[in-house]
Design an enzyme around this catalytic site. Sequence first.
Site, PDB file in Angstrom:
ATOM      1  N   CYS A 167      19.904  63.425 -15.384  1.00 37.45           N
ATOM      2  CA  CYS A 167      19.558  62.081 -14.902  1.00 37.45           C
ATOM      3  C   CYS A 167      19.912  60.992 -15.907  1.00 37.45           C
ATOM      4  CB  CYS A 167      18.069  62.016 -14.561  1.00 37.45           C
ATOM      5  SG  CYS A 167      17.607  63.123 -13.211  1.00 37.45           S
ATOM      6  N   GLU A 182      10.998  59.524 -11.169  1.00 35.63           N
ATOM      7  CA  GLU A 182      12.256  59.425 -11.926  1.00 35.63           C
ATOM      8  C   GLU A 182      13.370  59.569 -10.895  1.00 35.63           C
ATOM      9  OE1 GLU A 182      15.478  60.060 -12.878  1.00 35.63           O
ATOM     10  OE2 GLU A 182      15.034  62.025 -13.713  1.00 35.63           O
TER      11      GLU A 182
END
Length: 225
Positions: A92, A58
């Site tokens: 994020c 990620e």
Amino acid sequence: IMADAGLPEGVVNVVYGGGETGELLVTHPGVDCIGFVGSNPTAEKIVRAAGLKRSLIEASGNGPVIVCEDADLARAAQGAVFGGFFCAGQVCCATERVLVHERVHDAFLDEVVKAATEWRLGDPFDAETKVGPMNNEPTALKMDTHVADAVDKGASVVLGGARAGGRPTDLYYEPTVLADVSLDTLINREETFGPIVPLIRVSSDDAALAAANDSHLGLQAAVYT
């Protein structure tokens, strides 16, 4: 916590260290799978070093919020501000850029400022606080750099735009709203990772879609219509 939950000793091991430690973990033959959450440049190094090992990566987000001309502007503003300021933007899948139809840009900006003023900067242990400090100096410095770059390229600071004084550290960044951010800015091209809601004018839905897709980063997107 793991031990208190009854997990046998040795099932979960925490190894502290910097890049060299991470490289050893990535390349060691005893490690079969790699999970990583972090920056895009570091992720690229890990994938190159890992080779054929299984991995779950990620690696940064630059999620767009698109506000069409028929949107409920108050709701869209609440959503964009929540996405931008939650955890001081250090998420994020945060709101990283807001693509707003030019016909509703000014009215939407008013709603964003109204929503943003409800997010109080302060001590994270204070129940009234909604925005705490940045985690570290490099992240705070990136905020400085991205805001300065946007202003140099024509953006205006409507709210915040600087580190807050009178705090225990200089890592407290004012919740920030920018207007008239251009597509060639660092804010539009990279992950900022701080408490900022940057508005970018677009002339149509197609222009918004093109700007949203013109990124090597992803993770989330939202459309208000």
